[in-house]
Structures are given as C-alpha cells and as structure tokens.
Design an enzyme around this catalytic site. Sequence first.
Site, PDB file in Angstrom:
ATOM      1  N   HIS A 264       0.838  -1.205   0.000  1.00 53.74           N
ATOM      2  CA  HIS A 264       0.000   0.000   0.000  1.00 53.74           C
ATOM      3  C   HIS A 264       0.878   1.262   0.000  1.00 53.74           C
ATOM      4  O   HIS A 264       0.729   2.146  -0.852  1.00 53.74           O
ATOM      5  CB  HIS A 264      -0.914  -0.017   1.229  1.00 53.74           C
ATOM      6  CG  HIS A 264      -1.833   1.157   1.336  1.00 53.74           C
ATOM      7  ND1 HIS A 264      -3.151   1.106   0.951  1.00 53.74           N
ATOM      8  CD2 HIS A 264      -1.629   2.425   1.781  1.00 53.74           C
ATOM      9  CE1 HIS A 264      -3.710   2.288   1.142  1.00 53.74           C
ATOM     10  NE2 HIS A 264      -2.811   3.111   1.659  1.00 53.74           N
ATOM     11  N   GLU A 265       1.808   1.315   0.956  1.00 54.33           N
ATOM     12  CA  GLU A 265       2.653   2.516   1.045  1.00 54.33           C
ATOM     13  C   GLU A 265       3.557   2.643  -0.174  1.00 54.33           C
ATOM     14  O   GLU A 265       3.818   3.742  -0.653  1.00 54.33           O
ATOM     15  CB  GLU A 265       3.481   2.498   2.340  1.00 54.33           C
ATOM     16  CG  GLU A 265       2.650   2.537   3.622  1.00 54.33           C
ATOM     17  CD  GLU A 265       1.629   3.678   3.688  1.00 54.33           C
ATOM     18  OE1 GLU A 265       1.901   4.766   3.157  1.00 54.33           O
ATOM     19  OE2 GLU A 265       0.536   3.455   4.273  1.00 54.33           O
ATOM     20  N   HIS A 268       1.774   4.502  -2.820  1.00 53.46           N
ATOM     21  CA  HIS A 268       1.902   5.956  -2.622  1.00 53.46           C
ATOM     22  C   HIS A 268       3.307   6.402  -3.045  1.00 53.46           C
ATOM     23  O   HIS A 268       3.474   7.439  -3.683  1.00 53.46           O
ATOM     24  CB  HIS A 268       1.717   6.315  -1.140  1.00 53.46           C
ATOM     25  CG  HIS A 268       0.296   6.241  -0.650  1.00 53.46           C
ATOM     26  ND1 HIS A 268      -0.719   6.966  -1.218  1.00 53.46           N
ATOM     27  CD2 HIS A 268      -0.264   5.552   0.383  1.00 53.46           C
ATOM     28  CE1 HIS A 268      -1.861   6.727  -0.545  1.00 53.46           C
ATOM     29  NE2 HIS A 268      -1.606   5.864   0.422  1.00 53.46           N
ATOM     30  N   GLU A 294      -4.765   7.728  -3.015  1.00 52.59           N
ATOM     31  CA  GLU A 294      -5.293   6.482  -2.453  1.00 52.59           C
ATOM     32  C   GLU A 294      -5.629   5.491  -3.578  1.00 52.59           C
ATOM     33  O   GLU A 294      -5.534   4.286  -3.384  1.00 52.59           O
ATOM     34  CB  GLU A 294      -6.525   6.812  -1.593  1.00 52.59           C
ATOM     35  CG  GLU A 294      -6.883   5.779  -0.562  1.00 52.59           C
ATOM     36  CD  GLU A 294      -5.807   5.467   0.490  1.00 52.59           C
ATOM     37  OE1 GLU A 294      -4.847   6.254   0.660  1.00 52.59           O
ATOM     38  OE2 GLU A 294      -5.929   4.413   1.130  1.00 52.59           O
TER      39      GLU A 294
HETATM   40 ZN    ZN Z   1      -3.062   5.256   1.839  1.00 54.94          ZN
END
Ligand code: ZN
Length: 511
Positions: A264-265, A268, A294
């Site tokens: 997830h990170e 980003h 997101e």
């Molecule tokens: Zn996030």
Amino acid sequence: MESKLEELKARLREIRDLEGAAALLAWDQHTCMPAGGALARMRQIALLRRLMHERATDPGLGRLLEELRPYEESLPYDSDEASLIRVARRDYEQAVRIPSDFVARLSEHTSATFQVWREAYPAGDFARVRPYLERTLDLSRRLAGFFPGYEHIADPLIDLQDYGVRAETVRAIFAGLREQLVPLVREIIGQPPLDDACLHQFFPEQQQLAFGNEVLRCLGYDFTRGRQDKSPHPFTTSFSIGDVRITTRVAENALDEALFGSIHEAGHGMYEQGIDEKFEGTPLASGASFSVHESQSRLWENLVGRSLSFWRFFYPRLQALFPDQLGNVSLEDFYRAVNKVECSPIRVGADEVTYNLHVLMRFDFELRLLEGELSVRELPEAWNARMAEDLGIMPESDREGVLQDVHWYNGVIGGMFHGYTLGNILSAQFFEAALRAHPEITGEMEAGNFATLLHWLRESIYRHGRKYTTFELVRRVTGDELRIEPYIRYLRKKYGELYNIPDSNVNQTIA
Ligand code: ZN
C-alpha cells in the site's frame, strides 16, 4: 515575464524546502526519535510550519501571481508554466483566506483534542472527548465560512484535500455504490466463510521484511530514491522526488499486516517517485489529490497484490521462505485467505468489500454534522445503528465505534474520508484503462513483471504530479467521468468466484 516566473519559482522552492525539512523532522519523530525528544521536536516543527505559512501568505507572492496572470492566460491550460502558476495561485488564495489567529487556534484545539482522545479511546469513553469534538465541529464550520459562496458547507473543506470535488457529487456516487455493496455483502456472508488461519501462525519479522522488500523491488519501488523503516502507523513521506520514504509495521502472528501495508505505502511511494523531475521544488511535485493518491496505494495493494496472478509468481517464493508454515497450504487456499470477507466493526484492516461501507457512513455523518442535521451527542447511537443496518453487527463499545479513527480527533470534520472510497473506485477504473491499453499486463504479473503497468501509470498519472484535479485526471486517463461500474464489476467477478455466488447473481451487474 521570464524574470517574474523565476522569482515565483524561487519563492515556491523556499516554501517546498521548509516543507521538506518539516517532513524530515516528522519522519524522524515517527521512526527513530527517542521519546525524550518529543517536546523540542513539536516546537521545531511548529516553527518551520509558521515560517512556511508566512512565506505562503506573503503579499509579495500574491502580487507576483497577479502580475503573472496575463502570461498564464496566454499559455495552454496544461502547459507546465500555466499549471505551476494556477496551482500556486490556488494554494495562495486558500492560505490567505484563513486568518493566522484562526490557524493558531485550530492547531491548539486539535493538539488538545488529540491528547484527550488518546486517553478516551482505549477507555471507550466518548463522553470525555465529546465537548472537544463539539468545538471541532464548530471550528470546522467556521473554517468553511472563510470560503463563502459554496454550494454545500463541506465543499470548501473537501477543496483543501481534493480541489473541485463537490459534496453533492460524492453523495450521489456513494448512494449508488451503497445500493450495490450492501446486497453483495449479504450474498457473501450467506456463504461459508473462507479460512485465513494459515496467515495467523508465527512468521519471524526479519523474514517478513526480507520478503516484503523483494516484492517492493519487483513492483518497481526505487530503493535508491527511497527506503523503508518501521513505525507504529505506516505512512509515506516525500522530501523531494529523489527521496520518497515509506514505513511499515510487522505483526509476527499476522502475515498480511506488513506485506499488504508495505505494498500500500509503496503504491503511494511509486506515485511520488514517478513525478516528472522538472517539477522538483514546485507545488506540482506531489500527487493530484488525496483520492488519486489512495487510488494508487489501493491499486497496488488490492488489484495487484491480492490478485491470483500476483500470487502465481510470488507464492512459491513465500512458501520457500516459510516451508513449515505454508508448505502444505495450496496457492488457491492462500489466495482465498488473503481475500477473506468479514463484517468487522473496524475500518482499518477491513476487506475490500466491506471497507467502503465504513467510509460511506463516516462521510454521511460528516455531511449531516456540518449541515446541523446530526449533533455530536447523537453520533454514537447513529454510528451503531448504521453498523447494524449495513454490516449486521454491533460495536461492543465506542472504542470499536465512533472513537476508532483518529481523523476527527486530530483535524477538522469534513474533507478526508471520502478520499478513501473515491480512491477505491478510481483504482478499478484506472486499472481497467491500463488493461485496455495493455492486455498483456495480467500475463506479465504472473511472471513477476510489473514494468508495463508501472510505465503506463507513470505516463498517464504519476508524471503530471499536481497539474490536474481529480476529475480532470480521470477524464484524461480514462476518457470518461468517474464511475463506479468498473469497481463493481471487479468486486462482483472476484468475490463471486471466491464465494461461489451463483452466476445469476454475479451477472446482475449494472448497466
Ligand atoms: Zn493510503
């Protein structure tokens, strides 16, 4: 005009550099700073923020932006220069509308609320933090009041995170989504549950981190321009396009925690690393909005990281690393485990299908609180009623209910939550567009090759940084407005197969 543009860039670079320095202090605070540094660190960060705010609201900057207006208007909308001036002006106009003494008051109130919440949360004691939250609501309304002329009182608050997105637009999108999600959750819960016990064995931290790093490298997170550390709450932070860091947290009894958190990170992070280098030091050098950001973390985490194609490549590697734990677990069983759907009262860690129902209710409450249709006092009851209605469960205490997310206790009410679900919707819409352009992506993922996908995302989304707003970007990338259909199609197909929901139901996709 050349010299004025150079002067603008120089001023903006100073603001960015102060921002970068403050971000580094915050990164250190959350990763390796000894507890004794807390007080001084708060002061240091506050000073940098003050300097930043002074420069960002300097009347000289405003004059310069005015002088550059004819030049901006002479250029195409999507040129780098026009975009730089446009976005810098938007930031300036937002910053100067909010009086400095209000900024100080809000920040003081927010710190005080956060301190009280930190004690009220573990105790499940909503009454304790309630007067603070009432004041937060009042301050949130006042903040919106500095931007008169809005359609909905939440609009100015959303604008601060996601420029140009209107509350009524989001409300309509979310109403359509809820109509689809609630029955889907019912259908899934009506089936035998999936078994995720294989994820809850002992997995030593070092091996988990080593595997996670291998995955991130393979996906395309650039460790020569970033690094991963541990922190209690995972986050991504950028000091420049060449230094974008991520953090993770490890649970030795839950294999999915660090792995999907890291992916997830990294989503980003790859977004920030993919911004065109020529935007360095300007306000264009970050993601388009919270929603679009997101969409990228969720695209990599869910559409890639929780797909069968992904695990066809990585699962044999994971099994080799943990032969005792996973040697007897088949690929299919592992894939089912990482996609288990469960109605839980907690948003963080919720599966892909139920997650958005958590967000939708928060967004509704924010609107109704801001509209004056719901009071802070009524909030816990409204919360529990909605949980029962949408997910068929009842939180055991306010700790599992209205107190669970830090957002309202560490900021304003309004502007944030919608981004999580718009991000999910967009992740599917962008991924569909990527597959349309490059149908070979699925096959490549099965071979551990993510280069085509990453390249397409960079070209279509990442390199533009903050040049376009959320909706502008969606139109450019997909040739369409933001729509929920690709996301619903994705969820229905994937979870229809996982849960053996009869085809007649699966085929009931919306037109
Ligand atoms: Zn996030």
